[in-house]
Motif scaffolding. Structure first.
Motif, PDB file in Angstrom:
ATOM      1  N   ALA A  12       0.822  -1.228   0.000  1.00  0.00           N
ATOM      2  CA  ALA A  12       0.000   0.000   0.000  1.00  0.00           C
ATOM      3  C   ALA A  12       0.850   1.270   0.000  1.00  0.00           C
ATOM      4  O   ALA A  12       0.343   2.350   0.251  1.00  0.00           O
ATOM      5  N   SER A  13       2.138   1.133  -0.304  1.00  0.00           N
ATOM      6  CA  SER A  13       3.008   2.316  -0.335  1.00  0.00           C
ATOM      7  C   SER A  13       2.790   3.157  -1.584  1.00  0.00           C
ATOM      8  O   SER A  13       3.222   4.310  -1.638  1.00  0.00           O
ATOM      9  N   ARG A  14       2.169   2.560  -2.600  1.00  0.00           N
ATOM     10  CA  ARG A  14       1.914   3.307  -3.850  1.00  0.00           C
ATOM     11  C   ARG A  14       0.870   2.549  -4.669  1.00  0.00           C
ATOM     12  O   ARG A  14       0.421   1.480  -4.277  1.00  0.00           O
ATOM     13  N   GLY A  15       0.516   3.166  -5.807  1.00  0.00           N
ATOM     14  CA  GLY A  15      -0.346   2.477  -6.769  1.00  0.00           C
ATOM     15  C   GLY A  15      -1.720   2.081  -6.231  1.00  0.00           C
ATOM     16  O   GLY A  15      -2.355   2.819  -5.471  1.00  0.00           O
ATOM     17  N   ILE A  16      -2.155   0.903  -6.634  1.00  0.00           N
ATOM     18  CA  ILE A  16      -3.508   0.437  -6.313  1.00  0.00           C
ATOM     19  C   ILE A  16      -3.693   0.275  -4.799  1.00  0.00           C
ATOM     20  O   ILE A  16      -4.732   0.649  -4.243  1.00  0.00           O
ATOM     21  N   ILE A 209      -4.727  -0.165 -15.053  1.00  0.00           N
ATOM     22  CA  ILE A 209      -4.777   0.872 -14.012  1.00  0.00           C
ATOM     23  C   ILE A 209      -3.467   1.661 -14.065  1.00  0.00           C
ATOM     24  O   ILE A 209      -2.380   1.056 -14.099  1.00  0.00           O
ATOM     25  N   ALA A 210      -3.583   2.973 -14.073  1.00  0.00           N
ATOM     26  CA  ALA A 210      -2.382   3.819 -14.129  1.00  0.00           C
ATOM     27  C   ALA A 210      -1.611   3.717 -12.813  1.00  0.00           C
ATOM     28  O   ALA A 210      -2.133   4.043 -11.750  1.00  0.00           O
ATOM     29  N   GLY A 236      -7.987   3.016 -15.943  1.00  0.00           N
ATOM     30  CA  GLY A 236      -8.531   2.927 -14.599  1.00  0.00           C
ATOM     31  C   GLY A 236      -7.588   3.621 -13.635  1.00  0.00           C
ATOM     32  O   GLY A 236      -6.414   3.853 -13.944  1.00  0.00           O
ATOM     33  N   THR A 237      -8.107   3.936 -12.456  1.00  0.00           N
ATOM     34  CA  THR A 237      -7.292   4.597 -11.434  1.00  0.00           C
ATOM     35  C   THR A 237      -7.272   3.732 -10.164  1.00  0.00           C
ATOM     36  O   THR A 237      -8.185   2.925  -9.939  1.00  0.00           O
ATOM     37  N   PRO A 238      -6.268   3.930  -9.321  1.00  0.00           N
ATOM     38  CA  PRO A 238      -6.273   3.238  -8.025  1.00  0.00           C
ATOM     39  C   PRO A 238      -7.549   3.506  -7.241  1.00  0.00           C
ATOM     40  O   PRO A 238      -8.054   2.640  -6.537  1.00  0.00           O
TER      41      PRO A 238
END
Ligand SMILES: NC(=O)c1ccc[n+]([C@@H]2O[C@H](COP(=O)([O-])OP(=O)(O)OC[C@H]3O[C@@H](n4cnc5c(N)ncnc54)[C@H](OP(=O)(O)O)[C@@H]3O)[C@@H](O)[C@H]2O)c1
Length: 272
Positions: A12-16, A209-210, A236-238
């Motif tokens: 969960a440090s970045r992205g989705i 997803i970007a 798509g986005t997170p």
């Protein structure tokens, strides 16, 4: 024990994973933000989660915890950390994952890279879910627990973040495709085994997803998306994935388990 429900989100440090954490924060979940190496990213996620929760009128805790989901000792540590910090677990989101190392053609793939990918993307969620499920069952059975006073009862859940690559072939990412396909079966296995314990299990299947993972192939997919790769013509986005996870977390699908939620702009729809 935490009064808020608690979600443990791997990667969960970045992205989705970060997008999922932010959406859960808004609805008042306390969060355990797992990361592999990017402590700064995890800290930033945690700080932002507390801020967005506050803006939504919620008071939450967000703690970070390093751990490689591909390593048994780290998986144990993640669960122990969660137990020590917040003493309950309402939602495990198996999000951490890596792309195929080197994106080698099927005929050039190496065993070393295969083993590493399978450890993180397949073995990690399988055995982390085993640890989480055993603890959730204990919490469900504990008569003295303050969890029993929750309106509607304690209704823990497990989510696997799979991918359209679980059914759409990429011959330069065979290991990734196979690991993601297996998450579909993992969802059904855990859903069946845990139903009698009141634990619902879902596969959330994102499309394009970007994120950092897709950044190196952005131009290729920009073109394909513009040409109608999915009925909804955008990345798509997170946040898109986070909102689907939040619907599950808020128990809006109480009579569903073993279910796949596609978050892919309609990519999975076969068209003529
Ligand atoms: N992006 C897409 O289009 C897409 C589509 C479908 C499915 N997915 C899946 O969605 C998940 C997240 O993807 P993403 O695009 O957000 O990827 P990303 O931007 O590359 O982020 C990956 C996250 O996973 C963490 N991570 C990597 N290896 C780990 C390990 N061994 N143990 C614990 N954490 C680890 C990273 O932590 P550090 O920051 O510490 O490295 C980071 O937080 C993955 O499972 C991916 O396969 C992505």
């Amino acid at each position: 024990m935490a009064n808020n429900p608690v979600a443990l989100i791997t990667g969960a440090s970045r992205g989705i994973g970060r997008g999922i954490a932010l959406e859960l924060a808004k609805v008042g979940y306390d969060l355990i933000v797992n990361f592999a190496g990017n402590a700064d990213g995890a800290r930033a996620t945690a700080v932002e989660c507390v801020a967005v929760a506050q803006a939504a009128g919620k008071s939450i805790r967000a703690e970070i915890c390093q751990g490689d989901v591909g390593k048994a000792t780290d998986r144990e540590r993640l669960i122990t950390f969660t137990r020590e910090q917040v003493a309950r677990l309402d939602l495990l989101v198996n999000n951490a994952g890596i792309t195929s190392i080197g994106r080698a053609d099927l005929l050039d793939a190496t065993e070393e890279n295969f083993d590493r990918l399978m450890a993180v993307n397949l073995k990690g969620p399988y055995f982390l879910s085993q640890l989480a499920a055993k603890w959730m069952i204990k919490l469900t059975n504990s008569q003295t627990s303050t969890l029993q006073t929750i309106p509607g009862g304690y209704r823990p859940k497990i989510i696997f973040i799979s991918s359209i690559s679980g059914y759409a072939v990429s011959t330069n990412r065979g290991d990734y495709c196979m690991a993601k396909a297996a998450l579909g079966m993992m969802t059904k296995l855990y859903a069946t085994r845990l139903a009698d314990h009141g634990i619902n299990v879902f596969e959330v299947c994102p499309g394009l997803i970007a994120s950092d993972m897709t950044a190196p192939v952005k131009e290729k997919y920009d073109r394909l998306i513009a040409d109608g790769l999915s009925p909804i013509r955008r990345w798509g986005t997170p946040e898109d994935v986070g909102r689907a996870v939040t619907a599950i977390a808020l128990d809006y699908l109480p009579f569903s388990t073993g279910e796949t939620i596609n978050v892919d702009g309609g990519f999975h729809v076969r068209r003529l």
